[in-house]
Design an enzyme around this catalytic site. Structure first.
Site, mmCIF file in Angstrom:
data_model
loop_
_atom_site.group_PDB
_atom_site.id
_atom_site.type_symbol
_atom_site.label_atom_id
_atom_site.label_comp_id
_atom_site.label_asym_id
_atom_site.label_seq_id
_atom_site.Cartn_x
_atom_site.Cartn_y
_atom_site.Cartn_z
ATOM 1 N N ARG I 91 0.810 -1.206 0.000
ATOM 2 C CA ARG I 91 0.000 0.000 0.000
ATOM 3 C C ARG I 91 0.858 1.277 0.000
ATOM 4 O O ARG I 91 0.452 2.302 -0.555
ATOM 5 C CB ARG I 91 -0.957 0.025 1.192
ATOM 6 C CG ARG I 91 -2.037 -1.075 1.183
ATOM 7 C CD ARG I 91 -2.865 -1.094 -0.064
ATOM 8 N NE ARG I 91 -3.913 -2.138 -0.034
ATOM 9 C CZ ARG I 91 -3.712 -3.403 -0.400
ATOM 10 N NH1 ARG I 91 -2.535 -3.829 -0.821
ATOM 11 N NH2 ARG I 91 -4.715 -4.273 -0.363
ATOM 12 N N GLU I 94 2.093 1.674 -3.514
ATOM 13 C CA GLU I 94 0.970 2.129 -4.343
ATOM 14 C C GLU I 94 0.707 3.616 -4.119
ATOM 15 O O GLU I 94 0.455 4.357 -5.080
ATOM 16 C CB GLU I 94 -0.282 1.307 -4.013
ATOM 17 C CG GLU I 94 -1.473 1.661 -4.889
ATOM 18 C CD GLU I 94 -2.714 0.861 -4.536
ATOM 19 O OE1 GLU I 94 -2.729 -0.355 -4.777
ATOM 20 O OE2 GLU I 94 -3.677 1.461 -4.005
ATOM 21 N N SER I 117 16.566 13.607 1.523
ATOM 22 C CA SER I 117 17.555 12.566 1.811
ATOM 23 C C SER I 117 16.890 11.366 2.472
ATOM 24 O O SER I 117 16.025 11.508 3.337
ATOM 25 C CB SER I 117 18.638 13.107 2.749
ATOM 26 O OG SER I 117 19.566 12.083 3.061
#
Lengths: 149, 149, 149, 149, 149, 149, 149, 149, 149, 149
Positions: I91, I94, I117
């Site tokens: 997830r 995604e 960073s």
């Protein structure tokens, strides 16, 4: 030669034309008297659309003759990974990753060694009301084929 | 430290032990009072099995304590491509390749922009008698989740 | 639990044991009264071998009980790319790359939209004498399945 | 320079033109007196079509000179994975996944170490009537080549 | 069953044993009276080694009987990408990337549509003295096979 | 800015123009006094073609100025996998899969740790008459480079 | 046969043994009188280590004879993607993604068509003090090789 | 809307325009008073070019306004594998495959756990005369960043 | 040499030992006085654990000395795709697929050309109560680094 | 049919039009009264934009009607690997590679077996001043979903 359009160009055109026409997929399916899942996948290029149905859709959406012709052509069907990452589609592949081996065990326990056909097959998509939130219910329904030499 | 087994080793052991014990998956599911698809996928390592159920299965199959312990552990769930090529599993992915975009369109038409949950989700595998050959009927049933910021 | 062997370990063991026993695949197939292609692929782990046949092979090759047990187990079938690069196997995939789209056109022209089943399917491997060099003749023979909603 | 078309553009054009002309592949094959599988794969770009045959097809389908020229060009042949996912083609690759190692064993047992040629090769596609459903019968027929230093 | 070794384990063992025995590949090739490139690739598992030659090598290198047995087994030949990145091997693949399409054009111009066989094939590796630095000269020599239906 | 063509577009144009002009690659190579393999790969975009040679080819084939310009540009050279599946090219990669590790062993035995250069390199393609069928003989000839810190 | 270890097992053992011995890579490099980058990559399996140096390292780290033997063996060098994701290594590949095409243009502008050798090559890793934070300075230094037929 | 060009189209146009203008990269870098490696990678689309510098380059090369606009846009930077196979670029990735783990060890030994920044970073490309053949010397110079929570 | 364990073996052992000891990750983090996300990732092999903390954890979990040693070693950090398919981890990837380009635009708008960073970086995982269901809140917090030549 | 544009073409056009209009993403977000991260990802094609907001943006940026139409269409959402290599986006995936398994452990410890939703989800991007260099702070905030059969 006269110009022509491919089935995937036709699918793009159908999607835009449907929105512009303000028609639902359900209405298109009803107009050609076919189940909605079959209708949508056929218009998106996954099945050849018979001539009468293709012309009916062409009339409703104002499609050019080349698009109507393309809808009738025999498809080379879409690749498995093409839309895999889209979240709405991905969840089904994820469910197969989690439950696929269990489905396989249960098919073998119930039917013996074989498969569910994806050709002699139909599929349904329904909404089921639920107080905790309505549910998407998708049914895969295919003939069992046993390994038979 | 004492030896331990991984969840995938445990899954292998469960499969062999079940065959040797002559027990069906359905019988194991009934013994722990859970649906068969959940039971099989959990014993194959896709869900943590609660302590009581793991021990019950351990008794029925004669599993070592380390195996029973492994069944209870939190899984890292299986990859999508792992068993993709097995024909019994492949047909489901193929059906998604052919019908996935249509399922997506129909979910959006009925529910709006969103997905079927694969977490708040259950699945059923049934045999439906049919004079032209019995059918495998698999139902995906998940809560609709709309994109909600 | 007692030790067990996987189907792919069993396949390795069968190959070595067959060589040591000095038996041909044809002889093994005859001993269990099955076609040679089915026999070889089943002993290499692609089909469950029925108990009687597995035990017969176990006797002929001097296999341990765990190997005979593994031969009977339900397989997860082999991936398409596993042996793809071996030249003897590659030539068949290459022929499909060159002729696959033509096969597809001819199936659709003759039968309509559908497929050759790979489940209700048999295969034969023959040698055909030819003055310009003998020929390998492999026949794929599967039931036609039409897309039927 | 004058415009030109690629072999894959020519293949697309041939497919549309054939449909519009209402001609079968079998009729095209007969017109140029070649086997149907060779004819289809050649017109789809997998073989150079000799000048006379290309012009004959061009006349029948009303193709432009650049298309007729493209049909005669030497191809770079199609990649193995290109249409792999199309169900009609996939079933053949799946059959090779399941039976490929068995085919290999039987070729080695019958002929020794070597391969079936995919170059000195022909292929046939037939329909065989069967009361349980007609069958697709595809024959691969290639010269045996032994590893010969 | 008695233990056995795979062909790739045998290849590893041969490499170490050859170094410990202080024997060159050239000496091994001479001992079995075969060309060096064939000998090395066969001992590395790419060809079945006939019984007499395998036993001769076994004597020279002090190999166990299971290793000698493995050398004689029919190989599944190595994948194309396995050692691709090793610089000594990569340069050959790079040369094919740069010159492969030219080789293809020249073969077609000289011989027509067809291929160089990699089965009816031999290969030589030589050192050619050169004042600007000695050169590696590798010759691929295979029978031309034309596409012949 | 004036229009321009890429090197891969130029390669496509050269192939068509050469066929239309009815000239062999050998004739083009002779016209610019370069070896045929270098000439073909350079005209297909793998080497920058010097101005005089590019213009000579442009005259012979009737190329536009932008194409002649593109032939002279510095290439980014072609990827290894681009034409890998074409059977005429594939056989060379397959030969490297089978014999690459042996070539590597023999180079190290003869020269020590290092490589054959693919830059200080030339290649030849010849036909060798043979009563059992003429042979394709391709020679890779590159300077040995030792790992030298 | 006596047991043996592979070069990658040897690399693992060297890393652990070095830590346990409390020796820096710099100290090992000094002990065998070689540059540190060469020493580290050789001990990690990327170069054959000469006998004297391998034995010296074996003494310092208390390595078994089989490990010392493995250090001397000819390597098959590591694949490009193996450690790509490790952030310390990834930054170098990322810099090549951003600046690689510029490096290529500048090499061609300065030297003509050709490459920097990675074989006749050395590399240095230095720390450069800087008030804004010390800097890692890595120098690639290889002989220019021009494309020379 | 007015037409626009992408950064990768702009890079193509810059390369052709530079050749037609007969200007070196060094001259362009000097004209905008920036280091050559930065200038080349920025003009090839890897950095946004400030307005003044973009317009200066536009004047020198006769670029259209849309190209000058594209040079100033923020890039999505190039993928690592895009030009990997080009021999001039590949040698750097190969050197990282061989020496990357050694560079990592030496950075950790000298600086502790962390990385060389590829953002606070500069790069230089030089020619170093050498009697055995001039050398390409490329320096990577980035700030050390330690893992700091 | 004494036996040793790899960092990934150590991670497996830590996970099992933690469960058997009945200790939470939070308790382990508190015991070594480090933030929980750092502690978990370090014990799973993504950071070197300082000696005192490694020994403290070793005491709490009853780890062997070789495991404690492995925890202190410098890691080669895990690949991006390793656990990608696990739904809990997927997830996040995604969300980056959907929102990554937007995050990039907003960073550039606010900070200019550069990055967050991932080295000078910390991360927090919190539970936020919510009447519609509690929420997982994960914060990525890294220093901005601008492209600075 | 009238022409139309795809969502990805619309995204390209929006990016150029925004720059030419001299408007920030923040200003666009404010104009349609939506959070900036939602606004940017929606305009880049990851969410359907409601009619009123799409038209408002169309007015501000001078977009054609087809672009405004495309912004409203339902997206197929972007693939995970598409922009992975861009350094600004890559650092987030790298952080997930390093910390993802730790995030997973902490979610399971705090919430039990389940996931953070990426659908019932919002995200924030902030700048946090810091004397050692300002920081990028990105917050992922999604509803917890437990595995619930």
């Amino acid at each position: 030669m006269e110009p022509f359009v491919t089935k995937s160009e036709a699918a793009q055109i159908v999607k835009v034309a449907r929105t512009r026409a303000g028609l639902t997929w359900a209405a298109l399916a009803e107009a050609i008297d076919r189940p909605a899942p079959w209708t949508v996948s056929a218009l998106l290029g996954q099945h050849p659309v018979p001539k009468a149905e293709a012309e009916k859709v062409g009339d409703l959406l104002g499609l050019d003759a080349e698009v109507v012709e393309a809808l009738q052509a025999q498809p080379t069907r879409a690749g498995i990974g093409d839309d895999l990452d889209d979240p709405t589609i991905y969840r089904f592949h994820e469910a197969l990753a989690v439950y696929g081996p269990a489905i396989k065990e249960l098919i073998h326990e119930e039917f013996g060694d074989g498969i569910m056909s994806a050709i002699n097959f139909k599929l349904d998509v329904q909404r089921r009301p639920d107080p905790d939130g309505d549910r998407v219910v998708v049914t895969f329904d295919g003939k069992f084929l046993d390994y038979r030499w």
